[in-house]
Design a protein around this motif. Structure first.
Motif, PDB file in Angstrom:
ATOM      1  N   HIS A 127      77.777  38.651 -93.522  1.00 35.61           N
ATOM      2  CA  HIS A 127      77.053  37.687 -93.619  1.00 35.61           C
ATOM      3  C   HIS A 127      75.893  37.656 -94.633  1.00 35.61           C
ATOM      4  CE1 HIS A 127      74.474  34.234 -92.336  1.00 35.61           C
ATOM      5  NE2 HIS A 127      75.408  33.534 -91.738  1.00 35.61           N
ATOM      6  N   PRO A 128      75.686  36.475 -95.463  1.00 35.64           N
ATOM      7  CA  PRO A 128      74.494  36.774 -96.421  1.00 35.64           C
ATOM      8  C   PRO A 128      73.180  37.110 -96.045  1.00 35.64           C
ATOM      9  CG  PRO A 128      75.978  34.708 -96.879  1.00 35.64           C
ATOM     10  CD  PRO A 128      76.451  35.331 -95.542  1.00 35.64           C
ATOM     11  N   MET A 129      72.934  36.846 -94.709  1.00 38.58           N
ATOM     12  CA  MET A 129      71.648  37.374 -94.210  1.00 38.58           C
ATOM     13  C   MET A 129      71.467  38.829 -94.187  1.00 38.58           C
ATOM     14  SD  MET A 129      71.997  36.535 -90.012  1.00 38.58           S
ATOM     15  CE  MET A 129      73.210  37.250 -89.025  1.00 38.58           C
ATOM     16  N   ALA A 148      72.515  40.804 -96.861  1.00 40.44           N
ATOM     17  CA  ALA A 148      72.792  40.877 -98.298  1.00 40.44           C
ATOM     18  C   ALA A 148      71.490  42.084 -98.636  1.00 40.44           C
ATOM     19  CB  ALA A 148      72.936  39.817 -99.071  1.00 40.44           C
ATOM     20  N   ALA A 149      70.568  42.035 -98.153  1.00 41.43           N
ATOM     21  CA  ALA A 149      69.531  42.977 -98.541  1.00 41.43           C
ATOM     22  C   ALA A 149      69.531  44.195 -97.857  1.00 41.43           C
ATOM     23  CB  ALA A 149      68.186  42.288 -98.277  1.00 41.43           C
ATOM     24  N   ASP A 150      70.037  44.408 -96.836  1.00 37.31           N
ATOM     25  CA  ASP A 150      70.035  45.752 -95.924  1.00 37.31           C
ATOM     26  C   ASP A 150      71.158  46.323 -95.487  1.00 37.31           C
ATOM     27  OD1 ASP A 150      70.290  43.712 -93.920  1.00 37.31           O
ATOM     28  OD2 ASP A 150      68.891  44.701 -92.543  1.00 37.31           O
ATOM     29  N   THR A 155      80.979  36.911 -99.558  1.00 38.31           N
ATOM     30  CA  THR A 155      81.855  35.816 -99.319  1.00 38.31           C
ATOM     31  C   THR A 155      83.336  36.369 -99.445  1.00 38.31           C
ATOM     32  OG1 THR A 155      82.195  35.096-101.653  1.00 38.31           O
ATOM     33  CG2 THR A 155      80.181  34.360-100.330  1.00 38.31           C
ATOM     34  N   THR A 163      68.880  38.305 -87.027  1.00 36.30           N
ATOM     35  CA  THR A 163      69.647  38.885 -88.084  1.00 36.30           C
ATOM     36  C   THR A 163      70.935  40.124 -87.463  1.00 36.30           C
ATOM     37  OG1 THR A 163      68.318  40.332 -89.160  1.00 36.30           O
ATOM     38  CG2 THR A 163      68.284  38.146 -89.863  1.00 36.30           C
TER      39      THR A 163
END
Lengths: 274, 274
Positions: free
Chosen positions: B146-148, B150-152, B158, B214
């Motif tokens: 999930h893009p939420m 993407a940072a960690d 996708t 998240t």
């Protein structure tokens, strides 16, 4: 050096708990900011005529009216109540001279699993509102919202999807690109290029590395993982010359700080990071 | 009635705090579940030979080894240390007879804004590991996350992006489709069709309507907004006949319940919802 070339706007969400609209207009003017984005609840509290007068008196631009929308309600869909509410928002946005009205379009109701149905209602609802918005000369900016809010806030979740919807709706529609919602998208550069001529708003903040909450945990530009400058260059390459609107909902940090300090920090980061 | 036609697997993450691997194998066998997904830390705790023996004794299938990955480390990238670690994971996955190893590939380091660089390292790192995985006969399943996160956690966000990577890497790679990560994707139906022959794992849970965190706030199938049956039909239409793997990380709810009750609920919901 690659300096920011888009004019700065402060979104009122950035100082939501600290300032009324009156205070935000006065505060931004005092600190040399030339535009703000206005929210409906803050406008209602101030009153439309008073807000217009203050914006005029301070020569304050309005980047966006932020937000109108919620087209996806299964219960209200197609009713006069819904359409009247949306038309009123358009009239308010036009009355304060906003460049556009940002639409965060809503999604499935609790208990529903019909995401496709919600998306169809959004398209239909926007097409019903559009004639009024065109008459008012007020562009509708569809804002793709981060997929983590697809269940409870908005069913338009990528820039590609928002642009597909603009393709279907035609003149008077465009997109709002908020780096917070789209930074992760592997297709972002191409979709921004595709959006040329249809970008109505560009919004910045940052995504904190270890984001824990799905809402109101945004970071100040430079404190997170987004390559804001790169995205701004892509935006500018389309010919966009509107505002760089700073929108930082931050329940645990910036919303607790002195608003003058918050805005001064936004200005500094805008100059060095954006 | 449209009954589930994919065999059930219980992912050990669903009962992570309650059960060791030994307990999970015994518990799932006792409750009539024929396959599980195994995690490296749980395998290490049990020991490889003991785990193999227990899996054999109970005739328990292994849907996935879940997860190997973290190809994006800027610090370790291209080092023998990293490659050895990844090869060891492949060997473990092959030794327990897993259908595939799920790769959650990592992302930018704290302080970095170079998402594109991270994505390039992932492609390069996977191409280095791939010959070993092919020799071991162990497919690598790229899981879009999930893009939420993407940072960690993971910079592949996708299904389209995961499939693009498979296109570049070739034989021995495929994708893991977890409804939690992809349900919101407006392009999902088309991308699942495109994934035909390359779907290595299908995972289910639900997305709760008002998700606040998240991480580790997944719902039981039927308690959220995902049209799981629709997605399962798309998956089956590609010819996929592997497991339906139930993976519910739930720090505030299911992880506190009696594990027999959790697994029984999974079985019931699998039969009625999936």
């Amino acid at each position: 050096m690659d300096r920011p070339s888009l004019p700065l706007s402060i979104n009122q969400a950035t100082v939501r708990p600290q300032w009324t609209l009156r205070q935000a207009i006065e505060g931004c003017a005092r600190l040399g900011v030339e535009a703000i984005s206005v929210w409906p609840d803050k406008l209602a509290e101030c009153g439309l005529s008073e807000a217009r007068k203050m914006l005029d008196d301070h020569g304050m631009g309005v980047a966006t009216y932020c937000v109108g929308g919620k087209f996806a309600s299964a219960e209200l869909h197609g009713t006069k109540v819904e359409l009247d509410r949306l038309r009123r928002l358009v009239d308010e946005a036009a009355a304060i001279g906003a460049d556009c009205m940002i639409c965060v379009v809503g999604t499935v109701a609790p208990g529903s699993i019909d995401l496709r149905g919600a998306r169809e209602r959004v398209l239909d609802g926007m097409s019903r509102l559009l004639p009024h918005a065109r008459s008012a000369g007020l562009p509708l900016a569809i804002e793709p919202i981060h997929p983590m809010r697809a269940a409870d806030l908005c069913c338009i979740n990528t820039l590609a999807q928002a642009l597909d919807m603009c393709d279907q709706l035609g003149a008077g529609t465009g997109v709002a690109v908020d780096v917070y919602h789209v930074w992760w998208d592997p297709d972002l550069e191409d979709q921004i290029a595709r959006a040329a001529g249809r970008i109505l708003s560009f919004q910045v903040c940052d995504w904190l590395h270890e984001t824990r909450s799905t809402s109101n945990e945004r970071g100040m530009m430079g404190d997170g993982v987004i390559d804001i400058r790169q995205i701004r260059r892509w935006i500018e390459a389309t010919g966009y010359r509107g505002y760089c609107d700073v929108e930082i909902m931050s329940a645990n940090d910036w919303w607790h700080k002195d608003p003058d300090e918050v805005v001064r920090t936004c200005i500094g980061r805008y100059e060095t990071i954006c």
